[in-house]
Write an enzyme that holds these catalytic residues in place. Structure first.
Site, PDB file in Angstrom:
ATOM      1  N   ASP A  63       0.806  -1.093   0.020  1.00 48.80           N
ATOM      2  CA  ASP A  63       0.005  -0.030  -0.036  1.00 48.80           C
ATOM      3  C   ASP A  63       0.842   1.226   0.068  1.00 48.80           C
ATOM      4  O   ASP A  63       1.915   1.136   0.437  1.00 48.80           O
ATOM      5  CB  ASP A  63      -0.806   0.016   1.136  1.00 48.80           C
ATOM      6  CG  ASP A  63      -1.971   0.921   1.151  1.00 48.80           C
ATOM      7  OD1 ASP A  63      -2.389   1.612   0.019  1.00 48.80           O
ATOM      8  OD2 ASP A  63      -2.786   1.084   2.391  1.00 48.80           O
ATOM      9  N   ASN A  71       1.093   3.503  -3.009  1.00 52.23           N
ATOM     10  CA  ASN A  71       1.937   3.870  -4.059  1.00 52.23           C
ATOM     11  C   ASN A  71       1.444   5.019  -4.411  1.00 52.23           C
ATOM     12  O   ASN A  71       2.147   6.104  -4.894  1.00 52.23           O
ATOM     13  CB  ASN A  71       1.567   2.735  -5.220  1.00 52.23           C
ATOM     14  CG  ASN A  71       2.112   1.487  -4.975  1.00 52.23           C
ATOM     15  OD1 ASN A  71       3.083   1.468  -4.286  1.00 52.23           O
ATOM     16  ND2 ASN A  71       1.505   0.344  -5.724  1.00 52.23           N
ATOM     17  N   GLY A  72       0.164   5.404  -4.277  1.00 46.21           N
ATOM     18  CA  GLY A  72      -0.523   6.643  -4.781  1.00 46.21           C
ATOM     19  C   GLY A  72      -0.167   7.779  -3.962  1.00 46.21           C
ATOM     20  O   GLY A  72       0.451   8.813  -4.320  1.00 46.21           O
ATOM     21  N   ARG A  73      -0.009   7.605  -2.573  1.00 42.33           N
ATOM     22  CA  ARG A  73       0.745   8.785  -1.813  1.00 42.33           C
ATOM     23  C   ARG A  73       2.051   8.810  -1.838  1.00 42.33           C
ATOM     24  O   ARG A  73       2.532  10.316  -2.091  1.00 42.33           O
ATOM     25  CB  ARG A  73       0.447   8.388  -0.120  1.00 42.33           C
ATOM     26  CG  ARG A  73      -1.279   8.501   0.473  1.00 42.33           C
ATOM     27  CD  ARG A  73      -1.540   7.704   1.542  1.00 42.33           C
ATOM     28  NE  ARG A  73      -1.968   6.529   1.194  1.00 42.33           N
ATOM     29  CZ  ARG A  73      -1.844   5.676   2.158  1.00 42.33           C
ATOM     30  NH1 ARG A  73      -1.654   5.972   3.611  1.00 42.33           N
ATOM     31  NH2 ARG A  73      -2.035   4.171   1.850  1.00 42.33           N
ATOM     32  N   ARG A  95      -0.205   9.038 -10.203  1.00 43.37           N
ATOM     33  CA  ARG A  95      -0.574   7.482  -9.302  1.00 43.37           C
ATOM     34  C   ARG A  95       0.207   6.414 -10.087  1.00 43.37           C
ATOM     35  O   ARG A  95       0.953   5.754  -9.434  1.00 43.37           O
ATOM     36  CB  ARG A  95      -1.905   7.442  -9.026  1.00 43.37           C
ATOM     37  CG  ARG A  95      -2.384   8.426  -8.397  1.00 43.37           C
ATOM     38  CD  ARG A  95      -4.162   8.020  -8.148  1.00 43.37           C
ATOM     39  NE  ARG A  95      -4.231   6.995  -7.531  1.00 43.37           N
ATOM     40  CZ  ARG A  95      -4.084   6.440  -6.150  1.00 43.37           C
ATOM     41  NH1 ARG A  95      -3.848   7.343  -5.238  1.00 43.37           N
ATOM     42  NH2 ARG A  95      -4.295   5.331  -5.598  1.00 43.37           N
ATOM     43  N   HIS A 112       2.724   3.304  -8.772  1.00 39.47           N
ATOM     44  CA  HIS A 112       2.827   1.969  -9.025  1.00 39.47           C
ATOM     45  C   HIS A 112       4.001   1.235  -9.877  1.00 39.47           C
ATOM     46  O   HIS A 112       4.209   0.167  -9.369  1.00 39.47           O
ATOM     47  CB  HIS A 112       1.177   1.679  -9.874  1.00 39.47           C
ATOM     48  CG  HIS A 112      -0.005   2.001  -9.271  1.00 39.47           C
ATOM     49  ND1 HIS A 112      -0.417   1.464  -7.783  1.00 39.47           N
ATOM     50  CD2 HIS A 112      -1.102   2.834  -9.683  1.00 39.47           C
ATOM     51  CE1 HIS A 112      -1.537   2.054  -7.474  1.00 39.47           C
ATOM     52  NE2 HIS A 112      -1.753   2.682  -8.595  1.00 39.47           N
ATOM     53  N   LEU A 168      10.167 -20.890  -4.953  1.00 37.96           N
ATOM     54  CA  LEU A 168       9.525 -19.837  -4.114  1.00 37.96           C
ATOM     55  C   LEU A 168       8.238 -19.716  -5.007  1.00 37.96           C
ATOM     56  O   LEU A 168       8.157 -19.657  -6.122  1.00 37.96           O
ATOM     57  CB  LEU A 168      10.011 -18.560  -4.351  1.00 37.96           C
ATOM     58  CG  LEU A 168       9.356 -17.161  -4.122  1.00 37.96           C
ATOM     59  CD1 LEU A 168       8.832 -17.241  -2.486  1.00 37.96           C
ATOM     60  CD2 LEU A 168      10.207 -15.868  -4.371  1.00 37.96           C
TER      61      LEU A 168
HETATM   62  C1  FPP Z   1      -2.175  -0.134  -3.206  1.00 34.54           C
HETATM   63  O1  FPP Z   1      -1.619   1.374  -3.226  1.00 34.54           O
HETATM   64  C2  FPP Z   1      -1.689  -0.689  -4.376  1.00 34.54           C
HETATM   65  C3  FPP Z   1      -2.260  -1.291  -5.438  1.00 34.54           C
HETATM   66  C4  FPP Z   1      -3.623  -0.944  -5.366  1.00 34.54           C
HETATM   67  C5  FPP Z   1      -1.753  -1.997  -6.434  1.00 34.54           C
HETATM   68  C6  FPP Z   1      -0.359  -2.947  -6.004  1.00 34.54           C
HETATM   69  C7  FPP Z   1       0.302  -2.675  -7.332  1.00 34.54           C
HETATM   70  C8  FPP Z   1       1.607  -2.785  -7.471  1.00 34.54           C
HETATM   71  C9  FPP Z   1       2.561  -2.586  -6.332  1.00 34.54           C
HETATM   72  C10 FPP Z   1       2.301  -2.753  -8.762  1.00 34.54           C
HETATM   73  C11 FPP Z   1       3.038  -4.081  -9.230  1.00 34.54           C
HETATM   74  C12 FPP Z   1       2.319  -5.148  -9.084  1.00 34.54           C
HETATM   75  C13 FPP Z   1       2.373  -6.225 -10.108  1.00 34.54           C
HETATM   76  C14 FPP Z   1       1.955  -7.448  -9.905  1.00 34.54           C
HETATM   77  C15 FPP Z   1       3.253  -5.883 -11.537  1.00 34.54           C
HETATM   78  P1  FPP Z   1      -2.618   2.689  -3.374  1.00 34.54           P
HETATM   79  O2  FPP Z   1      -2.657   2.896  -4.797  1.00 34.54           O
HETATM   80  O3  FPP Z   1      -3.948   2.315  -2.747  1.00 34.54           O
HETATM   81  O4  FPP Z   1      -1.872   3.963  -2.565  1.00 34.54           O
HETATM   82  P2  FPP Z   1      -2.512   4.953  -1.768  1.00 34.54           P
HETATM   83  O5  FPP Z   1      -3.337   4.302  -0.713  1.00 34.54           O
HETATM   84  O6  FPP Z   1      -1.471   5.720  -1.317  1.00 34.54           O
HETATM   85  O7  FPP Z   1      -3.534   5.646  -2.897  1.00 34.54           O
END
Ligand code: FPP
Length: 255
Positions: free
Chosen positions: A34, A36-38, A47, A51, A145
């Site tokens: 969790d 990535n967006g922030r 955003r 990711h 793995l």
């Molecule tokens: C949550 O962060 C993250 C996700 C919904 C997607 C996770 C995906 C990846 C890490 C990309 C790599 C994965 C693969 C399989 C290639 P958020 O976007 O909700 O973050 P935020 O809460 O800060 O907005």
């Protein structure tokens, strides 16, 4: 909130691999990646850039799991609820999945990684489905793995699907109700044959499960950090493992 993190996440300065392999490692690590967006927002980036950086962290963590000899890793890449995000973000996530597989498959194959998805992949875009199926097929014989990628995954849906499948067997007369037990349920979950996670890591400061592995987390140890997933490094993983190693797991019994 800060005191929570202080209490449950001892902050020893950067542990080394030597320090965490002294005691048994978790056999199965699950991660809610969790923040990535922030992370992207903090840097003034779109955003999707968050990711992308998150996919890089995933690459690093898979490598580390291989290095230390962890046999199972499950990551939450896309939930059944993530369809609610703006279409361009969903598109970017799907494109990233395809790119990740195209870029990493060769190396994953060589390193003995078995890719397995959990969730309903039939609802993904067709390019994503074909790449995922190719990855699963070409790594099926690996066993160093097991990398379970949760894609279009929801814990409640998984339990519902298992219940429906068991009900079907009962209705057809193949399964007597009296013989149904927890093992029967486990055999019908997407994760059949994979042990329950020993440790769950959730990044970015949220303290919830978000519909992830609801059945399987019955006795899992939870480890939370405020660090955003793209900033999560090997030393954070070592810290989580170290803290896990000093937890006392009683599984409902006594010391
Ligand atoms: C949550 O962060 C993250 C996700 C919904 C997607 C996770 C995906 C990846 C890490 C990309 C790599 C994965 C693969 C399989 C290639 P958020 O976007 O909700 O973050 P935020 O809460 O800060 O907005």
């Amino acid at each position: 909130m800060r005191s929570f993190f202080k209490k449950f996440c001892k902050s020893a300065p950067h542990l080394t691999q030597q320090e965490i392999i002294k005691l048994p490692l978790p056999r199965h690590l699950a991660i809610i990646m969790d923040g990535n967006g922030r992370w992207a927002k903090k840097k003034g980036l779109p955003r999707a850039a968050g990711h992308r950086a998150g996919a890089e962290t995933l690459r690093l963590i898979v490598e580390t799991c291989l290095e230390v000899g962890m046999p199972y890793l499950t990551v939450y890449a896309f939930s059944t609820e993530n369809w609610k995000r703006p279409p361009e973000e969903v598109k970017a996530l799907m494109a990233l999945l395809v790119e990740y597989i195209e870029k990493e498959l060769q190396q994953l194959k060589q390193n003995g990684v078995k890719i397995k998805t959990i969730g309903n992949i039939s609802e993904l875009p067709s390019t994503a489905i074909s790449r995922v199926q190719k990855a699963e097929k070409e790594t099926a014989h690996n066993h160093k793995l097991v990398l379970q990628i949760a894609l279009n995954y929801g814990g409640r849906k998984e339990i519902l699907d298992a219940v429906k499948s068991i009900a079907g067997e009962v209705a057809s007369g193949r399964l007597p109700v009296a013989t149904i037990d927890t093992a029967t349920m486990e055999e019908h979950l997407y994760t059949a044959g994979v042990p329950d996670p020993d440790l769950l890591i959730r990044t970015a400061g949220e303290l919830r499960l978000s519909n992830f592995l609801l059945w399987q987390f019955a006795y899992t140890e939870f480890w939370f950090t405020e660090v955003f997933w793209p900033d999560f490094k090997v030393h954070h993983l070592y810290q989580a493992i170290y803290d896990y190693q000093y937890r006392q797991r009683r599984f409902g019994g006594l010391k």
